[in-house]
Each structure stands twice: as C-alpha cells, then as structure tokens.
Motif scaffolding. Structure first.
Motif: not given
Length: 424
Positions: A31, A55, A58
């Motif tokens: 993230n 991020g 993911h």
C-alpha cells in the motif's frame, strides 16, 4: 544484498544518466509503505511518481497478474491478439470522456502514448504542427522532449529537437501568467509561428505534472476546445499523471466538462505494471493505414490483466470517494501550514493532486528551490519519500496512494510538519 552492496553495483554498472541518486533500494512494499534492503520502513508519498494510486501490490491487481501468468505472457497482439487487449479497449472506451464513439490503442509508456497521439493527429488532419505549453511534461523520447516545456534536464546534452513543435503560456497567475494572457499567447502562436491550417493538435495537461501541479481553469480548457473547433485542430489531453483517480475523478478533464478528441494515459492505469493508452474519437483513431500503429510489447497480456483489475477496484471499492476525502484532508492541512510558515505559499489542489511552494516571502514570491530540496532530504531521513517539482524546483507535490491508511497518512504529515519546523 544490503543497500551499500547494491549501491556499489549501481555505481559500477548503471549509466550515470539513468542512476537514481537515492542510495536506498526497495525490497518489499505494501500500500503506502516500502521497506529497503536494510529493512528500514519508508512511508511513500511519491507512489512511483503517480503510478500507485491504488497502492503497492493492490490485492486485485496482484491476483490478476498471477492468474494471467498461468495463461499467456506474450504473443504480440499484432501477431495473435488476445482477450485482455480488446476487453481493456472496450472498458476504456466507456470510461474516457472523449467526443463520440471512442477507439483505443495500447502502448507501453506515457511517452509512447504521446508519440502515437501526435502520429494519429497528423494522420487525421493531414497537418504537422503541434502546440504545447510552458511547464508541460510529456516524456523523454525525442518528440516528447521537444514537446516538454522545460529544457533542463530533459533536452540538455541531446542535440537538436524535432521541429514543428510550438509553445504557448500555461495560466499560472501566481507567477504572473493570467488566463487571459495565456489565451492571448496561444492565439498569438497561431498567428506568428503555427499557422492553424498546418497545425494538427493542441496538447495540454489539465493539471501540470512535473511543471508544478497547477490546475488549468475550466474556462481555459473550454476556450482551447473552442479554438481547436474553430481551426479544425484536435485537442489532446495528456492525463498520464492526472488520470485514474488522482484528482478525485477518474480523469482531471472531467472537472471541466470538456470533451477532448484524444486522451493519453499511463502511470496508475495498471497500478505498477507498464502500460499506456491513447483513447480518441473513432474517425481520428482509424485515420492511419494498416499496421501503422503498434509495437512488440504494446498492450502486454499481463499488463492488460492488471489494468482491468485496477479499473475493477475503482468500480467496486469506491476509490474516487476515498480520493476526494484525501484531497480535503490535504487541503485543510496545507492551509494550516500556509498560515503558520512565512516561506510556504500558494497551496493548491485538485483532489489529492496537491502541492505547495517555497518562497523567500509571500510578497516577493521569489522561489526557494533550496528549501524544497532541504525538506525532501529531511523527510527522507525521517522515513518519508517526498518529491519536489515545478519550473522553479520549489514546489512539493503529493502522490501518495489514495488508498493510504489514515494512520499512515497522519504519520507522514507529522514528519513534514516536524521538518518544516526545523526549516523555520
């Protein structure tokens, strides 16, 4: 290997022009956090220069990439196409706000998308000239270097640039360029340098990226649309950095209601996998001849899978609402800083595409690039990755993932505040 060992290899084997000055090496990320080769944790407010709006790693994107690796990694879509390419083209044609029915070409990078946008515009209009803007950034290939509105470091050392690229002012009232003056400059360029009958396109970033995160007023974008319509030129929006949720909408141009003829996108399109796209009105996209557009790796199956998963995440996880909320948080904090620090001014944002700049004082507005460099250095020492930008290298831009956890965001903002206090 340790950071020190990797740095030694970099110095010995990586070309100086391509080598990062950073002596930390990423080992693991999740993230909005990155751990280096020595295990030091860093909060990431750079996002790979705007690539990681969703991020690092993911889950939907990672799962899609892993699944695609078990099927097909490469065939070259011009030799044997595959589902991911056409499904992604279909999805982009529905979500990208260009005029009329949209068609799509996939490429590898933002620069490659801009190169192909110019090719398509020339084929569609039968004209050659391209007008770009001061402070704009479009890439590091030769055509895109010529299109960039800043010489150093992008054009330095590389000799003559391609011709038929012309420049107009970008409206930045804080630095003395009003919207009226910018429009006057564009119209003057069409009279003095770029004859409209020879001009294929006007290319603009709805929010300057490398140039300082200055949003173009909606009225300015509408005026460009009108000028392009008047002269039969195409309006091309470069959304490589501003696209895919960075401004609180999927694309920055949506804030204005303007529909361009073509848009380019990359960066957060696939949340870390290399891919870009040119999306445009069908009659323009179909203007060039057979096999005139493409490339060996364009629209790789793995990158297409990642991009489809990223778009799915936007649809299913209410990412745009999170982006808007992040923008409001940054806006509030920036205004507090502007009131507190005499050397921090001109806070601005379009959603979380946010920035401020360092100046000698608020009256003179004289840029202080040294303070921007000092802040990024202090933040790095305290465990925060932060980027500067701008024509004067005095702006600080924020490109953290919009999925950043509240507590990680607050930790990063406090690091900035501590560093600003030390600069006072």
């Amino acid at each position: 290997m340790s950071n020190k060992e990797l740095q030694a290899l970099k110095e010995r084997y990586v070309a100086a022009g391509a080598a990062s000055p950073n002596e930390q090496f990423a080992d693991y990320a999740k993230n909005a956090e990155v751990w280096d080769a020595d295990g030091k944790r860093m909060i990431d407010f750079a996002g790979g220069i705007g690539v990681l709006n969703l991020g690092h790693r993911h889950p939907k994107v990672v799962e899609a990439v892993k699944a695609q690796l078990d099927k097909v990694m490469h065939t070259c879509q011009t030799v044997m196409p595959y589902e991911g390419y056409v499904k992604l083209a279909e999805k982009l044609s529905h979500i990208v706000p260009v005029r009329g029915h949209a068609k799509v070409m996939l490429a590898n990078s933002g620069a490659e998308a801009l190169e192909n946008a110019v090719k398509i515009a020339r084929a569609a209009t039968g004209r050659t000239n391209v007008i770009c803007f001061d402070g704009g950034y479009h890439g590091r290939t030769f055509m895109t270097m010529a299109m960039n509105g800043k010489v150093n470091p992008y054009q330095t050392d590389f000799g003559p640039m391609p011709g038929t690229v012309f420049r107009a002012p970008y409206p930045v009232p804080y630095h003395g360029v009003s919207e009226d003056e910018a429009l006057r400059g564009l119209k003057m360029a069409l009279k003095t340098d770029a004859n409209p009958k020879d001009t294929a396109a006007v290319v603009i970033e709805p929010v300057l990226g490398e140039g300082g995160f200055y949003p173009a007023p909606a009225s300015f974008l509408k005026a460009i649309r009108d000028i392009c319509d008047e002269h039969g030129m195409l309006m091309i929006c470069d959304e490589v950095q501003s696209g895919f949720g960075r401004t609180g909408k999927m694309f920055a141009i949506e804030h204005s209601g303007v529909e361009p003829d073509m848009m380019t996108m990359a960066k957060s399109m696939a949340d870390g996998m290399p891919i870009s796209a040119i999306v445009g009105t069908d009659k323009h996209m179909d203007a060039s001849g057979p096999n005139s557009l493409g490339g060996t790796y364009t629209g790789s199956p793995v990158s297409c899978a990642a991009a489809l998963a990223a778009i799915q995440a936007f649809e299913e996880e209410d990412i745009l609402s999170r982006s808007q909320a992040l923008g409001e948080t940054l806006k509030k904090r920036f205004h507090q800083w502007q009131e507190k620090y005499a050397f921090l001014d001109n806070v601005r944002n379009l959603g979380p595409m946010a920035a401020f700049e360092f100046v000698k004082d608020k009256d003179s507005r004289e840029p202080r690039a040294d303070l921007a460099a000092a802040l990024t250095k202090k933040c790095k020492e305290k465990g925060l990755i932060l980027l500067s930008c701008g024509m004067y290298a005095n702006s600080i831009r924020f490109l953290m993932p919009v999925t950043i956890e509240d507590e990680v965001l607050e930790e990063g903002l406090k690091i900035i505040e501590e560093s600003l206090d030390e600069l006072s």
